[in-house]
Design a protein around this motif. Structure first.
Motif, short mmCIF file in Angstrom:
data_model
loop_
_atom_site.label_atom_id
_atom_site.label_comp_id
_atom_site.label_asym_id
_atom_site.label_seq_id
_atom_site.Cartn_x
_atom_site.Cartn_y
_atom_site.Cartn_z
N HIS A 1 54.65 46.67 87.01
CA HIS A 1 55.28 46.81 88.31
C HIS A 1 56.78 46.88 88.17
O HIS A 1 57.44 45.85 88.08
CB HIS A 1 54.83 45.67 89.23
CG HIS A 1 53.36 45.64 89.40
ND1 HIS A 1 52.54 44.77 88.72
CD2 HIS A 1 52.53 46.45 90.10
CE1 HIS A 1 51.27 45.04 89.03
NE2 HIS A 1 51.24 46.05 89.85
N PRO A 2 57.32 48.09 88.16
CA PRO A 2 58.77 48.25 88.05
C PRO A 2 59.46 47.80 89.33
O PRO A 2 58.81 47.59 90.36
CB PRO A 2 58.96 49.76 87.85
CG PRO A 2 57.63 50.39 87.96
CD PRO A 2 56.61 49.35 88.29
N THR A 3 60.76 47.65 89.26
CA THR A 3 61.53 47.30 90.46
C THR A 3 62.36 48.51 90.88
O THR A 3 62.75 49.33 90.05
CB THR A 3 62.46 46.10 90.20
OG1 THR A 3 63.22 46.38 89.03
CG2 THR A 3 61.67 44.83 89.98
N MET A 4 62.62 48.58 92.16
CA MET A 4 63.33 49.73 92.69
C MET A 4 64.75 49.37 93.07
O MET A 4 65.00 48.36 93.73
CB MET A 4 62.60 50.28 93.93
CG MET A 4 63.12 51.63 94.39
SD MET A 4 62.39 52.15 95.96
CE MET A 4 63.22 51.05 97.10
N ALA A 5 65.70 50.20 92.65
CA ALA A 5 67.09 50.06 93.09
C ALA A 5 67.23 50.68 94.47
O ALA A 5 66.36 51.44 94.92
CB ALA A 5 68.02 50.74 92.09
N ALA A 6 68.35 50.38 95.11
CA ALA A 6 68.55 50.84 96.50
C ALA A 6 68.48 52.36 96.61
O ALA A 6 68.08 52.91 97.64
CB ALA A 6 69.89 50.33 97.02
N ASP A 7 68.83 53.06 95.52
CA ASP A 7 68.81 54.52 95.58
C ASP A 7 67.44 55.13 95.29
O ASP A 7 67.29 56.34 95.21
CB ASP A 7 69.85 55.10 94.61
CG ASP A 7 69.47 54.89 93.14
OD1 ASP A 7 68.45 54.21 92.86
OD2 ASP A 7 70.17 55.43 92.27
N GLY A 8 66.45 54.26 95.12
CA GLY A 8 65.09 54.77 94.91
C GLY A 8 64.71 54.94 93.45
O GLY A 8 63.62 55.42 93.15
N THR A 9 65.59 54.52 92.54
CA THR A 9 65.26 54.60 91.11
C THR A 9 64.42 53.39 90.71
O THR A 9 64.83 52.25 90.91
CB THR A 9 66.54 54.64 90.24
OG1 THR A 9 67.32 55.77 90.64
CG2 THR A 9 66.18 54.76 88.76
N TRP A 10 63.26 53.68 90.14
CA TRP A 10 62.39 52.62 89.64
C TRP A 10 62.69 52.40 88.16
O TRP A 10 62.92 53.36 87.42
CB TRP A 10 60.94 53.03 89.77
CG TRP A 10 60.45 53.10 91.18
CD1 TRP A 10 60.41 54.20 91.99
CD2 TRP A 10 59.94 52.02 91.95
NE1 TRP A 10 59.90 53.87 93.21
CE2 TRP A 10 59.60 52.54 93.22
CE3 TRP A 10 59.74 50.66 91.70
CZ2 TRP A 10 59.07 51.74 94.24
CZ3 TRP A 10 59.21 49.87 92.71
CH2 TRP A 10 58.88 50.41 93.96
N SER A 11 62.63 51.12 87.72
CA SER A 11 62.84 50.87 86.30
C SER A 11 62.13 49.60 85.86
O SER A 11 61.88 48.69 86.65
CB SER A 11 64.33 50.76 85.98
OG SER A 11 64.89 49.67 86.68
N ILE A 12 61.80 49.59 84.58
CA ILE A 12 61.18 48.42 83.98
C ILE A 12 61.41 48.48 82.48
O ILE A 12 61.33 49.55 81.87
CB ILE A 12 59.66 48.35 84.31
CG1 ILE A 12 59.05 47.02 83.84
CG2 ILE A 12 58.90 49.54 83.72
CD1 ILE A 12 57.66 46.75 84.39
N PRO A 13 61.76 47.34 81.87
CA PRO A 13 61.89 47.34 80.41
C PRO A 13 60.54 47.68 79.79
O PRO A 13 59.51 47.23 80.29
CB PRO A 13 62.29 45.89 80.08
CG PRO A 13 62.74 45.30 81.37
CD PRO A 13 62.01 46.02 82.46
N PHE A 14 60.54 48.44 78.74
CA PHE A 14 59.27 48.88 78.18
C PHE A 14 59.44 49.24 76.71
O PHE A 14 60.48 49.75 76.30
CB PHE A 14 58.76 50.12 78.93
CG PHE A 14 57.28 50.34 78.77
CD1 PHE A 14 56.37 49.70 79.58
CD2 PHE A 14 56.80 51.17 77.75
CE1 PHE A 14 55.00 49.89 79.42
CE2 PHE A 14 55.43 51.36 77.58
CZ PHE A 14 54.54 50.72 78.42
#
Ligand SMILES: [Cu+2]
Length: 333
Positions: free
Chosen positions: A133-146
């Motif tokens: 479950h990645p997290t979303m920044a305010a601009d809609g970019t999802w990210s997760i360490p992987f």
């Protein structure tokens, strides 16, 4: 499973069969007739699963339509990874956006199973499954360490529901990972998956194009696990990927799980496999504070194939089963 494990489990089988028969109305979830406290009612219906009667003219996908997870764009939404080349073993991050019909990243979602977006990562040979479950920044970019654990082509699935959209969408895309690549063959079909002292068994009669009940039963060290923890609003999450094209099916048990509830040992899903094929099933469940994944290979045909768990391990026993195996420890409970 090793013979030693089978023997160890055998000692518990009888007691477990008794416990399950009493505690879990598995039969009633499947067939009110079979569940009636009268075994003589069963033969008229014949089928092992009982009640899974042929209801012609209904049923899920016809197999010719678009199944979830096969397309990178659908209904105006596009899965856009920031990067598509990675290196095996390197700590990195997965970053992506979901672009909406207006071409801009989607920032508003409707939660499904407590999350705005579920990301499934699996190598195309169906090894290395992860559900994160990645997290979303305010601009809609999802990210997760992987960290990709091995080279090869990996498939990413984004499973989400945009705000204002009336259903979930699952988009898929591939990324390439540099590094050692030794394809892992898909396991042979089996009705038990064992790891770390856990045994998870599977029973059911899946058939192509029709909803079937699949029941998973979790035991640990030979004893049924009755304190499964809610994980994202359910006691289990089931992802099935079709061999050959990795089409994506996501199922949840009918029963909703609230925080503090205890579940298990059985988790039942209604699943419609769209076509006859070999599917890889990944069951996520939480126990003792950890999320585990049990993996199964299931061959689905156009006529039902009954999957029977090994008799030596705890399994869900229909309430009509009146003759559990003799328990070695009759006063165990
Ligand atoms: Cu998820």
């Amino acid at each position: 499973m090793s013979r030693a494990v089978a023997l160890r489990l055998g000692a518990f089988a009888g007691a477990v069969a008794l416990a399950f028969g009493a505690a879990f109305g598995i039969g009633s979830a499947i067939d009110p007739i079979a569940a009636a406290d009268d075994t003589s009612a069963a033969p008229a219906h014949g089928e092992e699963m009982g009640g899974m009667e042929q209801t012609s003219g209904h049923g899920g996908h016809d197999g010719g339509g678009q199944l979830p997870g096969l397309a990178v764009s659908e209904a105006g939404y596009t899965f856009a990874p920031a990067q598509t080349s990675f290196t095996s073993g390197e700590k990195t991050g997965l970053r992506f956006t979901i672009q909406g019909p207006d071409g801009k990243p989607v920032t508003r979602y409707t939660k499904t199973h407590e999350k705005d977006l579920h990301l499934i990562v699996v190598r195309r040979d169906l090894s290395g499954f992860r559900h994160v479950h990645p997290t979303m920044a305010a601009d809609g970019t999802w990210s997760i360490p992987f960290t990709f654990t091995a080279g090869g082509t990996w498939r990413l699935y984004a499973d989400f529901q945009p705000a204002g959209h009336d259903s979930t969408i699952t988009l898929g895309t591939d990324v390439n990972v540099t590094g050692m690549y030794v394809p892992v063959p898909v396991a042979d079909p089996a009705s038990i998956y064992s790891f770390d002292g856990y045994d998870v068994t599977l029973q059911g009669t899946p058939v192509a194009g029709k909803e079937s009940e699949l029941t998973f039963t979790v035991s640990r060290d030979g004893k049924p696990v009755t304190d499964l923890q809610p994980y994202l609003g359910a006691f289990g999450h089931l992802v099935s990927l079709r061999g050959g094209d990795l089409a994506y099916l996501h199922n949840h048990p009918a029963e909703h799980a609230e925080p503090g509830m205890k579940g298990g040992p059985s988790i039942t899903f209604g699943t419609t496999f769209p076509t006859a094929a070999t599917y890889s099933l990944f069951l996520d469940f939480q126990h003792a504070g950890k999320v585990h994944t049990a993996e199964f290979t299931v061959k689905v045909g156009s006529t039902g194939t009954t999957i029977v768990p090994p008799t030596a391990v705890p399994t869900a026993v229909p309430t009509t089963s009146k003759t559990p195996a003799h328990a070695e420890t009759p006063h165990g409970h």
